[in-house]
Enzyme design. Structure first.
Site, short mmCIF file in Angstrom:
data_model
loop_
_atom_site.label_atom_id
_atom_site.label_comp_id
_atom_site.label_asym_id
_atom_site.label_seq_id
_atom_site.Cartn_x
_atom_site.Cartn_y
_atom_site.Cartn_z
N GLN A 37 0.83 -1.21 0.00
CA GLN A 37 0.00 0.00 0.00
C GLN A 37 0.86 1.26 0.00
O GLN A 37 2.06 1.21 0.26
CB GLN A 37 -0.91 -0.01 1.24
CG GLN A 37 -0.14 -0.23 2.54
CD GLN A 37 -0.97 -0.89 3.63
OE1 GLN A 37 -2.20 -0.85 3.60
NE2 GLN A 37 -0.31 -1.46 4.63
N HIS A 68 -8.73 3.29 19.68
CA HIS A 68 -7.92 2.21 20.27
C HIS A 68 -8.46 1.75 21.63
O HIS A 68 -8.41 0.57 21.94
CB HIS A 68 -6.45 2.63 20.35
CG HIS A 68 -5.82 2.71 18.99
ND1 HIS A 68 -5.14 3.81 18.53
CD2 HIS A 68 -5.80 1.81 17.98
CE1 HIS A 68 -4.73 3.59 17.30
NE2 HIS A 68 -5.11 2.39 16.93
N ASP A 92 0.22 -0.06 13.60
CA ASP A 92 0.66 1.18 14.24
C ASP A 92 0.88 1.01 15.73
O ASP A 92 1.53 1.82 16.38
CB ASP A 92 -0.37 2.30 13.98
CG ASP A 92 -1.78 1.86 14.34
OD1 ASP A 92 -2.10 1.78 15.54
OD2 ASP A 92 -2.57 1.56 13.43
N GLY A 144 -2.83 -11.98 8.12
CA GLY A 144 -3.67 -12.33 9.26
C GLY A 144 -4.53 -13.56 9.01
O GLY A 144 -4.71 -14.40 9.90
N ASP A 162 -8.14 -5.29 13.91
CA ASP A 162 -7.95 -3.86 13.69
C ASP A 162 -7.52 -3.66 12.25
O ASP A 162 -6.36 -3.40 11.95
CB ASP A 162 -6.89 -3.34 14.68
CG ASP A 162 -6.65 -1.85 14.53
OD1 ASP A 162 -7.36 -1.19 13.76
OD2 ASP A 162 -5.71 -1.34 15.19
N SER A 163 -8.48 -3.78 11.35
CA SER A 163 -8.16 -3.80 9.92
C SER A 163 -8.37 -2.44 9.27
O SER A 163 -8.93 -1.53 9.87
CB SER A 163 -9.07 -4.81 9.23
OG SER A 163 -10.39 -4.32 9.24
N THR A 164 -7.96 -2.36 8.01
CA THR A 164 -8.33 -1.22 7.17
C THR A 164 -9.73 -1.49 6.61
O THR A 164 -10.38 -2.46 7.00
CB THR A 164 -7.30 -1.03 6.04
OG1 THR A 164 -7.13 -2.29 5.39
CG2 THR A 164 -5.97 -0.60 6.58
N ASP A 165 -10.18 -0.64 5.68
CA ASP A 165 -11.52 -0.83 5.10
C ASP A 165 -11.58 -2.16 4.32
O ASP A 165 -10.55 -2.68 3.89
CB ASP A 165 -11.84 0.34 4.14
CG ASP A 165 -12.02 1.66 4.89
OD1 ASP A 165 -12.04 1.64 6.13
OD2 ASP A 165 -12.13 2.70 4.23
N1 AG3 Z 1 -8.13 0.86 11.42
C1 AG3 Z 1 -9.42 1.35 10.98
C2 AG3 Z 1 -9.34 2.20 9.79
C3 AG3 Z 1 -10.60 2.45 9.06
C4 AG3 Z 1 -10.59 3.85 8.62
N2 AG3 Z 1 -11.35 4.06 7.43
C5 AG3 Z 1 -11.32 5.21 6.74
N3 AG3 Z 1 -10.60 6.22 7.13
N4 AG3 Z 1 -12.02 5.32 5.64
C6 AG3 Z 1 -7.11 1.83 11.66
C7 AG3 Z 1 -5.90 1.28 12.32
C8 AG3 Z 1 -5.68 1.91 13.64
N5 AG3 Z 1 -4.90 1.09 14.49
#
Ligand code: AG3
Length: 310
Positions: A37, A68, A92, A144, A162-165
């Site tokens: 990414q 968090h 992070d 994961g 704790d994922s991204t979208d």
């Molecule tokens: N995890 C959730 C991120 C989702 C945010 N989505 C967005 N900005 N469109 C973030 C990782 C934090 N530890």
């Protein structure tokens, strides 16, 4: 037009339909493409440092504590005696920092696919990744989904996703085989929690619905809860909790949680046992999206009911 002082640089995360959130920017501190990414670190004018992955806000120093704390403590305080925790994603370090505040935790496995996210956290977000030096933490740079599929059964008390979208590399973390494996690697009192996007997001609100449905086929107790995260798309954020034994509202022992919280290392800024109960009270439009909470939960919250057919 809204007349705001002009900032020479601005960063905007574009949400759907031409909407978005704009940050005034002092400077770009880091920008690289990893194997997975685009990673950027920005110094914002007002909200501290900002980490973006593929152009999406992951953390700001200003409000990361809300996310968090809320992804970690509800599950940890529900479990009577959490010892081993798995965090999937979250490179992070913010989630791990919160988990490690609990002195009863003996081991945390952090599984992050992208080494560069870990490196960037170390360099630019020392207060977020402050748990990285804790001897109870093991970091695995790995996918994961694969980690969870090969982990031994009944080996964790709490799993936090704790994922991204739910696009690209994170897609598999919102799917049935992954949740099945999470249930398998959890012990009989185990609890899973996953970030599941905003119920106000025209595109991703389906993720909340889907998570509720998929988790319900794997866990006997499932509940959605909410927190306000102003720098995430549409602001109102959802977390989905699946539990093998304890219902997060009906079986929640507020006194035990308050005692546990008093013994944490450091001080929380958002979560407490009253917030726990409140977070599971769902606005009517969210109930329409994911179904009404368990009737016993509604009663224990004293929340007004909406009828099942809307
Ligand atoms: N995890 C959730 C991120 C989702 C945010 N989505 C967005 N900005 N469109 C973030 C990782 C934090 N530890």
């Amino acid at each position: 037009m809204n007349e705001e002082p002009s900032h020479s640089i601005q960063y905007t995360e574009f949400w759907s339909g031409g909407t978005g959130l704009t940050f005034g920017i002092e400077g770009l501190l880091f920008s690289k493409k990893s194997a997975y990414q685009d990673i950027q670190v920005w110094q914002t004018d007002a909200l501290g440092r900002l980490l973006t992955l593929d152009g999406l806000v992951m953390i700001t120093e200003y409000d990361e504590f809300v996310y968090h704390e809320m992804i970690s403590h509800p599950a940890l305080c529900l479990h009577p005696n959490p010892r081993q925790v798995l965090v999937v994603g979250g490179g992070d370090g913010g989630t791990v920092r919160e988990v490690l505040r609990h002195r009863c935790i003996g081991q945390v496995d952090l599984v992050e696919i992208d080494q560069m996210v870990l490196d960037v956290a170390r360099e630019f977000f020392p207060n977020v990744c402050s748990g990285f030096s804790d001897a109870r933490l093991r970091i695995h740079v790995q996918d994961g989904v694969r980690f969870v599929s090969s982990a031994p059964g009944a080996s964790y008390d709490v799993v936090i996703v704790d994922s991204t979208d739910p696009v690209g590399i994170a897609e598999g973390l919102f799917a049935d085989p992954f949740y099945q494996d999470c249930a398998r690697i959890l012990r009989p009192e185990g609890v899973l929690v996953a970030q599941t996007e905003s119920p106000l997001d025209p595109i991703y609100k389906d993720s909340v619905q889907k998570a509720k449905r998929l988790l319900s086929s794997v866990f006997p107790k499932v509940a959605i809860y909410l927190a306000c995260i102003p720098t995430y798309a549409f602001g109102l954020w959802s977390f989905s909790l699946g539990s093998k034994q304890f219902h997060p509202v009906i079986d929640f022992d507020a006194d035990q949680a308050t005692a546990r919280l008093a013994s944490l290392s450091g001080k929380l800024k958002y979560y407490n046992s009253a917030v726990h109960a409140a977070a599971f009270a769902l606005p009517s439009f969210v109930q329409e999206l994911v179904g009404a909470p368990d009737p016993a939960q509604r009663n224990s919250c004293g929340a007004p009911e909406i009828s099942e057919d809307g």
